[in-house]
Design a protein around this motif. Structure first.
Motif, short mmCIF file in Angstrom:
data_model
loop_
_atom_site.label_atom_id
_atom_site.label_comp_id
_atom_site.label_asym_id
_atom_site.label_seq_id
_atom_site.Cartn_x
_atom_site.Cartn_y
_atom_site.Cartn_z
N ARG A 9 0.86 -1.17 0.00
CA ARG A 9 0.00 0.00 0.00
C ARG A 9 0.90 1.23 0.00
NH1 ARG A 9 -4.78 -1.77 -1.10
NH2 ARG A 9 -5.88 -0.26 0.15
N LYS A 10 0.33 2.38 -0.26
CA LYS A 10 1.01 3.66 -0.07
C LYS A 10 0.34 4.36 1.10
CE LYS A 10 4.35 4.19 -3.05
NZ LYS A 10 5.71 4.50 -2.62
N TRP A 11 1.11 5.18 1.79
CA TRP A 11 0.64 5.83 3.01
C TRP A 11 -0.58 6.67 2.74
CZ3 TRP A 11 2.24 4.85 7.81
CH2 TRP A 11 1.74 5.68 8.82
N PRO A 12 -1.60 6.62 3.60
CA PRO A 12 -1.69 5.72 4.73
C PRO A 12 -2.28 4.36 4.35
CG PRO A 12 -3.51 7.25 4.87
CD PRO A 12 -2.70 7.61 3.64
N ASP A 13 -3.14 4.32 3.31
CA ASP A 13 -3.73 3.02 2.94
C ASP A 13 -4.35 3.07 1.54
OD1 ASP A 13 -4.46 0.34 3.23
OD2 ASP A 13 -6.41 0.86 4.09
N SER A 14 -3.55 3.45 0.55
CA SER A 14 -4.06 3.42 -0.81
C SER A 14 -3.34 2.32 -1.59
CB SER A 14 -3.89 4.79 -1.49
OG SER A 14 -2.56 5.19 -1.50
N PRO A 15 -3.98 1.77 -2.61
CA PRO A 15 -3.39 0.63 -3.33
C PRO A 15 -2.04 0.94 -3.96
CG PRO A 15 -5.68 0.98 -3.97
CD PRO A 15 -5.27 2.16 -3.14
N HIS A 16 -1.19 -0.07 -3.97
CA HIS A 16 0.11 -0.01 -4.65
C HIS A 16 0.30 -1.36 -5.33
CE1 HIS A 16 3.85 1.84 -5.64
NE2 HIS A 16 4.60 1.11 -4.84
N ALA A 101 1.78 -4.61 3.57
CA ALA A 101 2.76 -3.68 4.14
C ALA A 101 2.58 -2.35 3.43
CB ALA A 101 4.18 -4.19 3.94
N VAL A 102 2.95 -1.28 4.10
CA VAL A 102 2.89 0.05 3.49
C VAL A 102 4.29 0.41 3.00
CG1 VAL A 102 2.39 2.49 3.85
CG2 VAL A 102 0.97 0.74 4.97
N ASP A 103 4.42 0.57 1.68
CA ASP A 103 5.68 0.94 1.04
C ASP A 103 6.01 2.38 1.41
OD1 ASP A 103 7.24 2.27 -1.17
OD2 ASP A 103 7.33 0.23 -1.91
#
Length: 179
Positions: A9-16, A101-103
């Motif tokens: 994910r990308k901060w705080p919780d968007s799709p990656h 995990a958040v990248d």
């Protein structure tokens, strides 16, 4: 082997990046998952396929997620890197078949020539302000990046080549992909 979905994910919780893998097993470094060449990997607006077989180490508690490509002269000729480590929040297992995990932008990379470098420091600097990374997240990310860089440069396990090679060989054996 069991299927597992890996989602960053990308901060705080968007799709990656998201992709499916096979859970191989675990050791002191983390849970190891394998992907065959051609596996579809996607993020919003981008879909690509894995250029080579590889294994991913999902650490037990560390602030990174590492991908290791093989060194077979024919099978792995298209590998983009030897080692690619995303600095990320500790991985969160949601059951046995999904890990997230958040990248945090920073990457430690060992290229196919052996050169080691940190990538996306500019993106990290931009996002820590624009996306409001909390102070403790910034500290953990920077400490992890420094630590991983030193471990990759020194060839410490699991960044020693041999550790991941063993897991990749096991994966290829189990998927009948070994030569």
């Amino acid at each position: 082997m069991r299927p597992v979905r890996i989602e960053t994910r990308k901060w705080p919780d968007s799709p990656h990046w998201e992709f499916d893998a096979m859970r191989l097993g675990a050791d002191r470094h983390g849970v190891w998952c394998g992907l065959v060449r051609g596996t579809v990997m996607s993020r919003p607006g981008v879909t690509q396929t894995a250029a080579a077989d590889h294994v991913t180490c999902v650490p037990h508690e560390d602030w990174w997620l590492a991908t290791f490509y093989g060194s077979h002269p024919v099978r792995d000729a298209a590998r983009p890197f030897d080692t690619y480590v995303d600095i990320a929040t500790p991985c969160d297992w949601q059951g046995e078949h999904l890990v997230r995990a958040v990248d945090l932008d920073l990457d430690v990379i060992r290229g196919t020539t052996g050169r080691v470098w940190i990538d996306d420091e500019d993106e990290f600097a931009e996002h820590r302000s624009a996306l409001g990374y909390p102070h403790d997240v910034v500290e953990h990310a920077m400490e992890s990046c420094t630590s991983v860089l030193a471990a990759v440069q020194a060839g410490e396990p699991p960044f020693d080549g041999a550790t991941a090679a063993g897991w990749l060989a096991l994966f290829r054996e189990k998927t009948a992909g070994g030569d």
